[in-house]
Design a protein around this motif. Structure first.
Motif, PDB file in Angstrom:
ATOM      1  N   MET A 251       0.809  -1.220   0.000  1.00 14.37           N
ATOM      2  CA  MET A 251       0.000   0.000   0.000  1.00 14.37           C
ATOM      3  C   MET A 251       0.847   1.278   0.000  1.00 14.37           C
ATOM      4  O   MET A 251       0.335   2.369   0.242  1.00 14.37           O
ATOM      5  N   GLU A 252       2.141   1.153  -0.262  1.00 11.04           N
ATOM      6  CA  GLU A 252       2.989   2.350  -0.334  1.00 11.04           C
ATOM      7  C   GLU A 252       2.542   3.216  -1.506  1.00 11.04           C
ATOM      8  O   GLU A 252       2.108   2.695  -2.514  1.00 11.04           O
ATOM      9  N   PRO A 253       2.596   4.504  -1.392  1.00  2.39           N
ATOM     10  CA  PRO A 253       3.171   5.342  -0.336  1.00  2.39           C
ATOM     11  C   PRO A 253       2.181   5.757   0.743  1.00  2.39           C
ATOM     12  O   PRO A 253       2.523   6.536   1.620  1.00  2.39           O
ATOM     13  N   VAL A 254       0.957   5.246   0.723  1.00  2.70           N
ATOM     14  CA  VAL A 254      -0.019   5.618   1.746  1.00  2.70           C
ATOM     15  C   VAL A 254       0.318   4.944   3.077  1.00  2.70           C
ATOM     16  O   VAL A 254       0.355   5.584   4.120  1.00  2.70           O
ATOM     17  N   LEU A 255       0.555   3.632   3.039  1.00  4.94           N
ATOM     18  CA  LEU A 255       0.903   2.859   4.226  1.00  4.94           C
ATOM     19  C   LEU A 255       2.174   2.076   3.965  1.00  4.94           C
ATOM     20  O   LEU A 255       2.321   1.485   2.892  1.00  4.94           O
ATOM     21  N   TYR A 256       3.065   2.065   4.929  1.00  6.70           N
ATOM     22  CA  TYR A 256       4.323   1.342   4.813  1.00  6.70           C
ATOM     23  C   TYR A 256       4.335   0.148   5.771  1.00  6.70           C
ATOM     24  O   TYR A 256       3.632   0.155   6.785  1.00  6.70           O
ATOM     25  N   ALA A 257       5.132  -0.846   5.448  1.00  4.65           N
ATOM     26  CA  ALA A 257       5.290  -1.993   6.345  1.00  4.65           C
ATOM     27  C   ALA A 257       5.770  -1.477   7.700  1.00  4.65           C
ATOM     28  O   ALA A 257       6.705  -0.679   7.767  1.00  4.65           O
ATOM     29  N   GLY A 258       5.114  -1.913   8.754  1.00  4.88           N
ATOM     30  CA  GLY A 258       5.465  -1.472  10.097  1.00  4.88           C
ATOM     31  C   GLY A 258       4.602  -0.345  10.621  1.00  4.88           C
ATOM     32  O   GLY A 258       4.694   0.000  11.801  1.00  4.88           O
ATOM     33  N   ASP A 259       3.737   0.229   9.788  1.00 11.29           N
ATOM     34  CA  ASP A 259       2.809   1.251  10.274  1.00 11.29           C
ATOM     35  C   ASP A 259       1.750   0.577  11.152  1.00 11.29           C
ATOM     36  O   ASP A 259       1.275  -0.514  10.844  1.00 11.29           O
ATOM     37  N   LEU A 260       1.385   1.226  12.228  1.00 17.29           N
ATOM     38  CA  LEU A 260       0.296   0.765  13.077  1.00 17.29           C
ATOM     39  C   LEU A 260      -0.922   1.596  12.702  1.00 17.29           C
ATOM     40  O   LEU A 260      -0.875   2.827  12.754  1.00 17.29           O
ATOM     41  N   ILE A 261      -2.012   0.933  12.282  1.00 16.96           N
ATOM     42  CA  ILE A 261      -3.167   1.660  11.772  1.00 16.96           C
ATOM     43  C   ILE A 261      -4.404   1.415  12.632  1.00 16.96           C
ATOM     44  O   ILE A 261      -4.516   0.399  13.300  1.00 16.96           O
ATOM     45  N   LEU A 262      -5.329   2.369  12.570  1.00 12.79           N
ATOM     46  CA  LEU A 262      -6.591   2.294  13.290  1.00 12.79           C
ATOM     47  C   LEU A 262      -7.694   1.912  12.312  1.00 12.79           C
ATOM     48  O   LEU A 262      -7.767   2.459  11.208  1.00 12.79           O
ATOM     49  N   ILE A 263      -8.558   0.976  12.723  1.00 11.63           N
ATOM     50  CA  ILE A 263      -9.587   0.417  11.845  1.00 11.63           C
ATOM     51  C   ILE A 263     -10.951   0.541  12.509  1.00 11.63           C
ATOM     52  O   ILE A 263     -11.074   0.316  13.713  1.00 11.63           O
ATOM     53  N   GLU A 264     -11.973   0.875  11.715  1.00 11.07           N
ATOM     54  CA  GLU A 264     -13.349   0.879  12.211  1.00 11.07           C
ATOM     55  C   GLU A 264     -14.137  -0.215  11.513  1.00 11.07           C
ATOM     56  O   GLU A 264     -13.905  -0.525  10.350  1.00 11.07           O
TER      57      GLU A 264
ATOM     58  N   ASN B 290       0.580  -0.160  -4.405  1.00 10.43           N
ATOM     59  CA  ASN B 290       1.924  -0.379  -4.943  1.00 10.43           C
ATOM     60  C   ASN B 290       1.986  -1.614  -5.843  1.00 10.43           C
ATOM     61  O   ASN B 290       3.053  -1.994  -6.300  1.00 10.43           O
ATOM     62  N   ASN B 291       0.838  -2.255  -6.092  1.00  6.95           N
ATOM     63  CA  ASN B 291       0.790  -3.449  -6.932  1.00  6.95           C
ATOM     64  C   ASN B 291       0.411  -3.076  -8.365  1.00  6.95           C
ATOM     65  O   ASN B 291      -0.355  -2.139  -8.590  1.00  6.95           O
ATOM     66  N   ALA B 292       0.908  -3.861  -9.313  1.00  7.25           N
ATOM     67  CA  ALA B 292       0.660  -3.571 -10.725  1.00  7.25           C
ATOM     68  C   ALA B 292      -0.738  -3.983 -11.181  1.00  7.25           C
ATOM     69  O   ALA B 292      -1.272  -3.411 -12.124  1.00  7.25           O
ATOM     70  N   ALA B 293      -1.328  -4.951 -10.527  1.00  7.55           N
ATOM     71  CA  ALA B 293      -2.623  -5.470 -10.988  1.00  7.55           C
ATOM     72  C   ALA B 293      -3.598  -5.622  -9.828  1.00  7.55           C
ATOM     73  O   ALA B 293      -3.210  -5.674  -8.661  1.00  7.55           O
ATOM     74  N   THR B 294      -4.866  -5.729 -10.185  1.00  9.97           N
ATOM     75  CA  THR B 294      -5.927  -5.989  -9.216  1.00  9.97           C
ATOM     76  C   THR B 294      -5.753  -7.409  -8.669  1.00  9.97           C
ATOM     77  O   THR B 294      -5.320  -8.307  -9.381  1.00  9.97           O
ATOM     78  N   ASP B 295      -6.094  -7.601  -7.401  1.00  8.15           N
ATOM     79  CA  ASP B 295      -5.984  -8.922  -6.776  1.00  8.15           C
ATOM     80  C   ASP B 295      -6.865  -9.927  -7.507  1.00  8.15           C
ATOM     81  O   ASP B 295      -7.922  -9.577  -8.036  1.00  8.15           O
ATOM     82  N   TRP B 296      -6.475 -11.195  -7.538  1.00  6.64           N
ATOM     83  CA  TRP B 296      -7.213 -12.229  -8.268  1.00  6.64           C
ATOM     84  C   TRP B 296      -8.508 -12.625  -7.578  1.00  6.64           C
ATOM     85  O   TRP B 296      -9.402 -13.178  -8.176  1.00  6.64           O
ATOM     86  N   TRP B 297      -8.632 -12.324  -6.295  1.00  7.26           N
ATOM     87  CA  TRP B 297      -9.789 -12.762  -5.535  1.00  7.26           C
ATOM     88  C   TRP B 297     -10.898 -11.716  -5.507  1.00  7.26           C
ATOM     89  O   TRP B 297     -10.686 -10.558  -5.814  1.00  7.26           O
ATOM     90  N   GLU B 298     -12.067 -12.176  -5.102  1.00  9.01           N
ATOM     91  CA  GLU B 298     -13.176 -11.288  -4.753  1.00  9.01           C
ATOM     92  C   GLU B 298     -13.367 -11.401  -3.253  1.00  9.01           C
ATOM     93  O   GLU B 298     -13.475 -12.497  -2.712  1.00  9.01           O
ATOM     94  N   VAL B 299     -13.399 -10.268  -2.571  1.00  6.09           N
ATOM     95  CA  VAL B 299     -13.564 -10.255  -1.120  1.00  6.09           C
ATOM     96  C   VAL B 299     -15.057 -10.223  -0.806  1.00  6.09           C
ATOM     97  O   VAL B 299     -15.753  -9.284  -1.187  1.00  6.09           O
TER      98      VAL B 299
END
Length: 194
Positions: A50-63, A120-129
């Protein structure tokens, strides 16, 4: 032995302190879970997807999300980028993924599924969430690097080793004065007989 004397002992005070710390941590965690309506109100970002928005090691808050229809979708370059969601990986439900919702699919039964993509990924994920796999939405609040501590303790073996180390340290701290008294007494007794 009277009860007040028991509580005056150092080892008992240590046990009470440890229990108090555990209680505070549990109240804090479950309090956050209640307020933010999710079992995972705080999460450490594990990769750089998710760079540059979120980097590995960031602690994030979720609702938590009450209605999946409220999730906004769009790429990172959209005029209004899609929501960053946290969800259980479809191929490994024990793993949590933090990616942006880029497409909403109406399943026709009042439920939605989502296509996701890491910024930071080149393509959309293969799965459907599926809606049921969504843990929550990122609240635009992060603490850089602090998540590295949680990531370090993620493997089960590290947790066990850390807990075992603390138990050994506590035992040594509690019993070292007793051991030192015995050693001193033996030395004093030995010096009397010389």
């Amino acid at each position: 032995m009277k009860l007040p004397k028991v509580f005056k002992r150092d080892y008992m005070q240590t046990v009470i302190m440890i229990l108090a710390v555990i209680l505070v941590v549990l109240v804090f965690w479950y309090g956050l879970s209640f307020v933010f309506r999710t079992d995972h109100p705080i999460l450490a970002v594990a990769s750089g997807s998710m760079e540059p928005v979120l980097y590995a090691g960031d602690l994030i808050l979720i609702e938590g999300i009450d209605n999946a229809a409220d999730i906004h979708v769009g790429t990172k370059d959209s005029e209004q980028p899609g929501d960053i969601i946290v969800f259980h990986r479809p191929s490994g439900p024990d793993e949590l993924i933090v990616h942006r919702a880029v497409q909403k699919i109406d399943n026709g039964d009042g439920k939605y599924s989502f296509k996701t993509r890491g910024d930071n990924n080149a393509a959309t994920d293969w799965w459907e969430v599926q809606e049921s796999a969504i843990v929550g939405r990122y609240l635009d609040f992060k603490i850089p690097w602090l998540g590295n501590i949680a990531l370090f303790f993620a493997p089960f073996e590290v947790k066990v080793a850390f807990i075992a180390l603390w138990i050994v340290v506590l035992i040594l701290v509690e019993f070292s004065p007793l051991i030192m008294k015995r050693v001193k007494r033996r030395n004093d007794d030995a010096s009397l007989y010389k």
